[in-house]
Design a protein around this motif. Structure first.
Motif: not given
Length: 56
Positions: A33-42, A45-56
């Motif tokens: 679920m972390l690596l392949w969340p299956g959600e298409t909307s960028r 919230p699942k994509y927040d943990i994978l962001r490169d900018d650390n959420g800033d």
């Protein structure tokens, strides 16, 4: 001699094996679920943990 609060060895081993299988299954589901969340909307919230900018 067995302690009076323990069960037979086979029963204990079955409980340990079942608990281990459930734990491993939970970790597999977590990584899936972390690596392949299956959600298409960028914006999901699942994509927040994978962001490169650390959420800033």
């Amino acid at each position: 001699m067995e302690h009076h609060m323990t069960g037979p060895l086979l029963g204990n081993l079955m409980i340990i094996a079942a608990s281990g299988a459930i734990t491993i299954g939970c970790f597999v589901a977590m990584f899936k679920m972390l690596l392949w969340p299956g959600e298409t909307s960028r914006q999901h919230p699942k994509y927040d943990i994978l962001r490169d900018d650390n959420g800033d």
